[in-house]
Design an enzyme around this catalytic site. Structure first.
Site, PDB file in Angstrom:
ATOM      1  N   CYS A 166       0.836  -1.193   0.000  1.00  0.00           N
ATOM      2  CA  CYS A 166       0.000   0.000   0.000  1.00  0.00           C
ATOM      3  C   CYS A 166       0.882   1.258   0.000  1.00  0.00           C
ATOM      4  O   CYS A 166       1.625   1.469  -0.938  1.00  0.00           O
ATOM      5  CB  CYS A 166      -0.998  -0.035   1.154  1.00  0.00           C
TER       6      CYS A 166
ATOM      7  N   GLU B 257      -2.240  -9.106   3.140  1.00  0.00           N
ATOM      8  CA  GLU B 257      -2.666  -9.636   4.441  1.00  0.00           C
ATOM      9  C   GLU B 257      -4.176  -9.606   4.622  1.00  0.00           C
ATOM     10  O   GLU B 257      -4.704 -10.229   5.547  1.00  0.00           O
ATOM     11  CB  GLU B 257      -1.973  -8.867   5.574  1.00  0.00           C
TER      12      GLU B 257
ATOM     13  N   HIS C 241      -3.669  -5.042  -0.355  1.00  0.00           N
ATOM     14  CA  HIS C 241      -3.174  -5.581   0.916  1.00  0.00           C
ATOM     15  C   HIS C 241      -3.160  -7.107   0.866  1.00  0.00           C
ATOM     16  O   HIS C 241      -4.218  -7.730   1.009  1.00  0.00           O
ATOM     17  CB  HIS C 241      -4.063  -5.116   2.070  1.00  0.00           C
TER      18      HIS C 241
END
Length: 217
Positions: free
Chosen positions: A88, A199, A197
């Site tokens: 990001c 994650e 992202h």
């Protein structure tokens, strides 16, 4: 093998660390995942991960505010060629400049600038909401080992109102269509960055993280 996730006051470090630990465990990848702001740990790490959430200028200043940290990252990544993943705003910080409310110099690793997503530039998409938030489809541009197993049609999770515009379009590894094609992943040499992202991108994100942990550029 140690992977250092940089702690400079930006990013959801807990969720990132848990995703990296899970990807390593599920794929039998040995090594330690550490969240750190200590320059000596960064210098010793085999892989560097720079997360980032919020405004470009705040993240840039936060990184510069930790004594010795930026120099350690520069030496590890640029000096020694250690694999680097920016996430990001961590990806955006590789740019020459961020132009979010003010112009702030980035790390300058990938020439280009970070500018606002502008739906007005695409007449059919003026109703697009900014920031770009939620799941969207990745459009592969250039084969890359870190994106192996993420074919066209793969969805990832985005949260951003600004986007990285590289000077060299060949450094765009994957795109996303949001009022026009935007850089979803950029890379060159030992550098890779994702606007989305990993994650938060469920199985696709875990695949990408596992690829990064095994990547030998």
């Amino acid at each position: 093998m140690t992977t250092a996730i940089i702690d400079y006051g930006s990013g959801n470090l807990r969720s990132a660390a848990k995703a990296f630990e899970r990807a390593a465990s599920e794929n039998g990848i040995a090594g330690e995942i550490v969240v750190t702001s200590r320059p000596e740990e960064v210098a010793a790490a085999e892989r560097i991960v720079l997360p980032g959430v919020g405004a470009f200028a705040d993240c840039r200043r936060g990184l510069a505010a930790v004594p010795g940290l930026e120099a350690a990252i520069e030496e590890a990544v640029i000096g020694r060629g250690r694999p680097f993943l920016g996430i990001c705003v961590g990806m955006q910080l590789m740019a020459s400049f961020g132009r979010e409310f003010e112009t702030v110099a980035g790390l300058g690793w990938l020439p280009g600038d970070v500018v606002a997503i502008d739906p007005a530039s695409s007449p059919g998409d003026r109703a697009l909401k900014i920031p770009h938030m939620g799941w969207n489809e990745l459009v592969p541009r250039t084969p890359h080992p870190v994106l192996d197993g993420l074919p066209a049609g793969t969805h990832a999770y985005f949260v951003h109102g600004f986007h990285f515009r590289p000077s060299d379009p060949a450094e765009i590894v994957a795109s996303v269509d949001y009022g026009g094609m935007l850089a979803a992943a950029v890379g060159r040499d030992n550098l890779i960055g994702t606007q989305f992202h990993p994650e938060k991108s469920q199985m696709a994100g875990l695949r990408l993280i596992a690829n990064f942990l095994q990547w030998r550029p």
